[in-house]
Enzyme design. Structure first.
Site, PDB file in Angstrom:
ATOM      1  N   HIS A  16     -84.151 -10.927 -41.089  1.00 11.38           N
ATOM      2  CA  HIS A  16     -84.674 -10.037 -41.833  1.00 11.38           C
ATOM      3  C   HIS A  16     -85.364  -8.833 -40.784  1.00 11.38           C
ATOM      4  O   HIS A  16     -86.145  -9.341 -39.798  1.00 11.38           O
ATOM      5  CB  HIS A  16     -85.657 -10.374 -42.836  1.00 11.38           C
ATOM      6  CG  HIS A  16     -86.254  -9.344 -43.738  1.00 11.38           C
ATOM      7  ND1 HIS A  16     -87.299  -8.452 -43.328  1.00 11.38           N
ATOM      8  CD2 HIS A  16     -86.199  -8.980 -44.996  1.00 11.38           C
ATOM      9  CE1 HIS A  16     -87.683  -7.741 -44.400  1.00 11.38           C
ATOM     10  NE2 HIS A  16     -86.911  -8.092 -45.208  1.00 11.38           N
ATOM     11  N   ASP A  18     -88.124  -7.275 -40.748  1.00 12.56           N
ATOM     12  CA  ASP A  18     -89.718  -7.569 -40.438  1.00 12.56           C
ATOM     13  C   ASP A  18     -89.781  -8.756 -39.615  1.00 12.56           C
ATOM     14  O   ASP A  18     -90.631  -8.966 -38.713  1.00 12.56           O
ATOM     15  CB  ASP A  18     -90.302  -7.775 -41.460  1.00 12.56           C
ATOM     16  CG  ASP A  18     -90.364  -6.534 -42.448  1.00 12.56           C
ATOM     17  OD1 ASP A  18     -90.734  -5.206 -41.887  1.00 12.56           O
ATOM     18  OD2 ASP A  18     -90.751  -6.605 -43.500  1.00 12.56           O
ATOM     19  N   LYS A  19     -88.697  -9.765 -39.962  1.00 15.83           N
ATOM     20  CA  LYS A  19     -89.053 -11.214 -38.883  1.00 15.83           C
ATOM     21  C   LYS A  19     -88.562 -11.011 -37.704  1.00 15.83           C
ATOM     22  O   LYS A  19     -88.700 -11.609 -36.928  1.00 15.83           O
ATOM     23  CB  LYS A  19     -88.115 -12.156 -39.787  1.00 15.83           C
ATOM     24  CG  LYS A  19     -88.684 -12.708 -40.835  1.00 15.83           C
ATOM     25  CD  LYS A  19     -90.287 -13.654 -40.220  1.00 15.83           C
ATOM     26  CE  LYS A  19     -91.361 -13.681 -41.027  1.00 15.83           C
ATOM     27  NZ  LYS A  19     -92.592 -13.718 -40.473  1.00 15.83           N
ATOM     28  N   GLU A  44     -97.589  -5.332 -31.266  1.00 20.41           N
ATOM     29  CA  GLU A  44     -96.876  -4.766 -32.493  1.00 20.41           C
ATOM     30  C   GLU A  44     -95.346  -4.260 -32.183  1.00 20.41           C
ATOM     31  O   GLU A  44     -95.433  -3.714 -31.228  1.00 20.41           O
ATOM     32  CB  GLU A  44     -97.768  -3.748 -33.161  1.00 20.41           C
ATOM     33  CG  GLU A  44     -99.127  -3.887 -33.213  1.00 20.41           C
ATOM     34  CD  GLU A  44     -99.555  -5.029 -34.339  1.00 20.41           C
ATOM     35  OE1 GLU A  44     -98.457  -5.668 -35.087  1.00 20.41           O
ATOM     36  OE2 GLU A  44    -100.573  -5.562 -34.425  1.00 20.41           O
ATOM     37  N   GLU A  57    -102.399  -3.852 -27.219  1.00 22.85           N
ATOM     38  CA  GLU A  57    -103.098  -3.984 -26.271  1.00 22.85           C
ATOM     39  C   GLU A  57    -103.027  -5.297 -25.663  1.00 22.85           C
ATOM     40  O   GLU A  57    -102.981  -6.313 -26.103  1.00 22.85           O
ATOM     41  CB  GLU A  57    -104.800  -3.873 -26.610  1.00 22.85           C
ATOM     42  CG  GLU A  57    -104.833  -2.447 -27.327  1.00 22.85           C
ATOM     43  CD  GLU A  57    -104.309  -2.288 -28.670  1.00 22.85           C
ATOM     44  OE1 GLU A  57    -103.672  -1.285 -29.064  1.00 22.85           O
ATOM     45  OE2 GLU A  57    -104.536  -3.475 -29.509  1.00 22.85           O
ATOM     46  N   LYS A 176     -82.406 -13.091 -47.842  1.00 22.11           N
ATOM     47  CA  LYS A 176     -83.671 -13.238 -48.516  1.00 22.11           C
ATOM     48  C   LYS A 176     -83.636 -14.181 -49.603  1.00 22.11           C
ATOM     49  O   LYS A 176     -82.319 -14.530 -50.181  1.00 22.11           O
ATOM     50  CB  LYS A 176     -84.324 -12.084 -49.291  1.00 22.11           C
ATOM     51  CG  LYS A 176     -84.438 -10.808 -48.176  1.00 22.11           C
ATOM     52  CD  LYS A 176     -85.117  -9.571 -49.032  1.00 22.11           C
ATOM     53  CE  LYS A 176     -86.413  -9.718 -49.462  1.00 22.11           C
ATOM     54  NZ  LYS A 176     -87.003  -8.360 -49.884  1.00 22.11           N
ATOM     55  N   PHE A 243     -73.639  -6.524 -49.367  1.00 16.93           N
ATOM     56  CA  PHE A 243     -74.742  -6.274 -48.409  1.00 16.93           C
ATOM     57  C   PHE A 243     -74.326  -6.565 -47.137  1.00 16.93           C
ATOM     58  O   PHE A 243     -74.145  -7.596 -46.531  1.00 16.93           O
ATOM     59  CB  PHE A 243     -75.455  -7.490 -48.892  1.00 16.93           C
ATOM     60  CG  PHE A 243     -76.849  -7.460 -47.964  1.00 16.93           C
ATOM     61  CD1 PHE A 243     -77.271  -6.787 -47.022  1.00 16.93           C
ATOM     62  CD2 PHE A 243     -77.685  -8.718 -48.524  1.00 16.93           C
ATOM     63  CE1 PHE A 243     -78.384  -6.843 -46.131  1.00 16.93           C
ATOM     64  CE2 PHE A 243     -78.952  -8.601 -47.712  1.00 16.93           C
ATOM     65  CZ  PHE A 243     -79.368  -7.829 -46.577  1.00 16.93           C
ATOM     66  N   ASP A 251     -83.036  -1.486 -42.910  1.00 17.35           N
ATOM     67  CA  ASP A 251     -84.395  -1.120 -42.998  1.00 17.35           C
ATOM     68  C   ASP A 251     -85.203  -1.242 -41.809  1.00 17.35           C
ATOM     69  O   ASP A 251     -84.998  -2.428 -41.303  1.00 17.35           O
ATOM     70  CB  ASP A 251     -84.723  -2.155 -44.212  1.00 17.35           C
ATOM     71  CG  ASP A 251     -86.099  -1.846 -45.039  1.00 17.35           C
ATOM     72  OD1 ASP A 251     -86.671  -0.893 -44.556  1.00 17.35           O
ATOM     73  OD2 ASP A 251     -86.582  -2.663 -45.885  1.00 17.35           O
ATOM     74  N   ALA A 252     -85.990  -0.577 -41.700  1.00 20.40           N
ATOM     75  CA  ALA A 252     -87.038  -0.463 -40.759  1.00 20.40           C
ATOM     76  C   ALA A 252     -87.826  -2.017 -40.593  1.00 20.40           C
ATOM     77  O   ALA A 252     -88.243  -2.184 -41.700  1.00 20.40           O
ATOM     78  CB  ALA A 252     -87.997   0.702 -40.265  1.00 20.40           C
ATOM     79  N   ARG A 257     -95.559  -7.560 -41.718  1.00 19.99           N
ATOM     80  CA  ARG A 257     -95.331  -7.197 -43.085  1.00 19.99           C
ATOM     81  C   ARG A 257     -94.841  -8.371 -44.135  1.00 19.99           C
ATOM     82  O   ARG A 257     -94.753  -8.093 -45.338  1.00 19.99           O
ATOM     83  CB  ARG A 257     -94.384  -6.232 -43.337  1.00 19.99           C
ATOM     84  CG  ARG A 257     -94.683  -4.980 -42.755  1.00 19.99           C
ATOM     85  CD  ARG A 257     -94.130  -3.660 -43.253  1.00 19.99           C
ATOM     86  NE  ARG A 257     -92.818  -3.823 -43.136  1.00 19.99           N
ATOM     87  CZ  ARG A 257     -91.956  -2.371 -43.308  1.00 19.99           C
ATOM     88  NH1 ARG A 257     -92.365  -1.486 -43.455  1.00 19.99           N
ATOM     89  NH2 ARG A 257     -90.617  -2.595 -42.786  1.00 19.99           N
ATOM     90  N   LYS A 258     -94.801  -9.635 -43.381  1.00 23.17           N
ATOM     91  CA  LYS A 258     -94.396 -10.779 -44.385  1.00 23.17           C
ATOM     92  C   LYS A 258     -95.298 -11.838 -44.272  1.00 23.17           C
ATOM     93  O   LYS A 258     -94.986 -12.791 -44.209  1.00 23.17           O
ATOM     94  CB  LYS A 258     -93.141 -11.172 -43.996  1.00 23.17           C
ATOM     95  CG  LYS A 258     -91.675 -10.170 -44.201  1.00 23.17           C
ATOM     96  CD  LYS A 258     -91.727 -10.217 -45.735  1.00 23.17           C
ATOM     97  CE  LYS A 258     -90.600  -9.094 -46.159  1.00 23.17           C
ATOM     98  NZ  LYS A 258     -91.001  -7.752 -45.958  1.00 23.17           N
ATOM     99  N   LYS A 278    -100.293 -12.098 -31.822  1.00 21.93           N
ATOM    100  CA  LYS A 278    -101.707 -12.240 -31.487  1.00 21.93           C
ATOM    101  C   LYS A 278    -102.010 -13.453 -30.677  1.00 21.93           C
ATOM    102  O   LYS A 278    -101.380 -14.523 -31.069  1.00 21.93           O
ATOM    103  CB  LYS A 278    -102.667 -12.069 -32.784  1.00 21.93           C
ATOM    104  CG  LYS A 278    -102.412 -10.763 -33.659  1.00 21.93           C
ATOM    105  CD  LYS A 278    -103.225 -10.819 -34.686  1.00 21.93           C
ATOM    106  CE  LYS A 278    -103.055  -9.628 -35.451  1.00 21.93           C
ATOM    107  NZ  LYS A 278    -103.734  -9.795 -36.912  1.00 21.93           N
ATOM    108  N   LYS A 282    -107.641 -14.255 -31.154  1.00 23.62           N
ATOM    109  CA  LYS A 282    -107.619 -13.867 -32.518  1.00 23.62           C
ATOM    110  C   LYS A 282    -107.744 -14.746 -33.850  1.00 23.62           C
ATOM    111  O   LYS A 282    -106.746 -15.330 -33.957  1.00 23.62           O
ATOM    112  CB  LYS A 282    -106.541 -12.750 -32.868  1.00 23.62           C
ATOM    113  CG  LYS A 282    -106.701 -11.413 -32.088  1.00 23.62           C
ATOM    114  CD  LYS A 282    -106.338 -11.600 -30.691  1.00 23.62           C
ATOM    115  CE  LYS A 282    -106.241 -10.011 -29.851  1.00 23.62           C
ATOM    116  NZ  LYS A 282    -106.187 -10.307 -28.416  1.00 23.62           N
ATOM    117  N   ASP A 284    -107.707 -14.086 -36.549  1.00 20.39           N
ATOM    118  CA  ASP A 284    -106.536 -13.914 -37.578  1.00 20.39           C
ATOM    119  C   ASP A 284    -105.590 -15.164 -37.646  1.00 20.39           C
ATOM    120  O   ASP A 284    -105.019 -15.557 -38.613  1.00 20.39           O
ATOM    121  CB  ASP A 284    -105.805 -12.570 -37.553  1.00 20.39           C
ATOM    122  CG  ASP A 284    -106.474 -11.290 -38.084  1.00 20.39           C
ATOM    123  OD1 ASP A 284    -107.321 -11.537 -39.146  1.00 20.39           O
ATOM    124  OD2 ASP A 284    -106.236 -10.230 -37.742  1.00 20.39           O
TER     125      ASP A 284
END
Length: 401
Positions: A16, A18-19, A44, A57, A176, A243, A251-252, A257-258, A278, A282, A284
């Site tokens: 995918h 995003d992955k 990123e 960074e 998916k 598909f 798709d970008a 995003r997941k 990260k 961090k 997060d």
């Protein structure tokens, strides 16, 4: 608390878009940590048709110091990115590991962030950012994960394994899944719907080849989900039809995003921060991992059948601002007592960022495997997925008498 309901979770494959971005970002984290365990990374990734862009960074000995790139560092970063895409399986006209354009816009970490985060003679290491992080565990599955997400991940993991081995040569990397379960008495009793959309080779959208693809997906589902849950299941396989165009060409993709796929499939809260790209200063990332570790050990110790834990931090401050435990009325002791027990365990070091990294051993290149099929509910093995260990069970039991 409702006990009878329908609930759904989704997962996405390693292909995918995003992955793809998440895996690239975490391959950079691993590269830097392999050279400098105290590296600072916020990487990123953007992926689209024949393009990968890195931004963020960094600070890393032997890679980027004092505003300068080490000789060969940029080339090593690009080689790492291309290998990551190759390993996923992208050699398509719209996205090919050898031919995509690569842009590196990583640059030095802000000195103003560094002064608040780095330890010195006067203070302990501070949190890399403010934020709230959640951990969750439930006894629905052996891995103490929500069953809807657990099965969604396993379907795609099996399909990816078959694609890589050649057992399912008609599959392409992007896919998916989605699983809906009916719960009665808070336990899953039936899979009412399973959705699988998978990128495929030309021709597998009609006739015998389409039937072959559908039959294959149903076999995979039957291997993953117990038969007792499949007696009333409605299947939606490639419901839009063809598909063939997928991945970053279709798709970008962007890092982070997941986050619900990464965590608990919507069965528990999420603080909002992404993990991939990260370094473990961090919170997060690291505080989300320790929160899962704590929640899992609470359930594994038999102190509850469900547990949610929240931690909160301020940038530059080492001590957590709050610890909150909620066992959803399933606890055998009071939630406040579990909170006190956790904070009183010396080995956890007060849950400071440094203590978390030390206890879980997070300053290592262990992150790329987390970037597909979930950060939680995985097998703790060697240095990998240490937050999935249940080695705090005896300590919690002893603390709670």
């Amino acid at each position: 608390m409702r006990t009878d309901y329908l609930f759904t979770s989704e997962s996405v494959s390693e292909g995918h878009p995003d992955k793809v971005a998440d895996q690239i970002s975490d391959s950079i984290v691993d590269l830097f940590l392999s050279k400098d365990p105290e590296a600072r990374i916020a990487c990123e990734t953007l992926t689209t048709t024949q393009l990968v862009v890195l931004a963020g960074e960094i600070r890393c000995k032997g890679v980027y110091e004092d505003g300068e790139w080490a000789p060969g560092a940029k080339e090593e970063i690009e080689a790492t990115v291309r290998k990551t895409v190759k390993d996923i399986g992208y050699a398509q006209s719209g996205f090919h590991w050898e031919r995509f354009e690569f842009i590196n816009r990583l640059h030095g970490q802000s000195a103003h962030i560094a002064q608040g985060v780095d330890a010195n003679a006067n203070k302990d290491e501070g949190a890399g950012d403010q934020g709230i992080m959640f951990g969750y565990a439930t006894d629905e599955t052996p891995d103490l994960m929500p069953a809807t997400l657990y099965y969604s991940h396993k379907i795609l993991e099996k399909m990816a394994a078959d694609r890589h081995s050649g057992a399912a040569p008609f599959l392409e990397p992007d896919a998916k899944s989605q699983v809906t379960l009916r719960y009665e008495g808070s336990l899953p009793v039936a899979a009412t719907a399973v959705v699988v959309s998978t990128q495929h080779a030309p021709g597998y959208d009609e006739g015998e080849k389409e039937a072959e693809l559908h039959a294959y997906v149903k076999r995979v589902v039957a291997e993953v989900i117990p038969p007792v849950l499949l007696r009333e299941t409605e299947y939606f396989i490639n419901p839009t039809g063809s598909f063939e165009i997928g991945g970053p060409d279709g798709d970008a993709g962007l890092t982070g995003r997941k986050i619900i796929v990464d965590t608990y499939g919507g069965a528990a809260p999420h603080g909002g921060g992404a993990f991939s790209g990260k370094d473990p200063t961090k919170v997060d990332r690291s505080a989300a991992y320790i929160s899962r570790y704590l929640a899992k050990n609470v359930v594994a110790a038999g102190l509850a059948t469900r547990c949610t834990i929240q931690l909160a931090y301020a940038i530059g401050v080492s001590k957590p601002l709050s610890l909150y435990v909620d066992t959803h009325e399933t606890g055998t002791v009071g939630d406040d007592k579990i909170e006190a027990a956790i904070l009183g365990l010396p080995k956890l070091g007060g849950l400071t960022p440094r203590a978390i990294r030390t206890h879980l051993g997070l300053n290592k290149p262990i992150y790329k495997p987390t970037a597909a099929y979930g950060h939680f509910g995985r097998k703790a093995e060697g240095d990998f997925f240490p937050w999935e260990r249940t080695d705090l069970v005896d300590d919690l039991k002893a603390a709670l008498g």
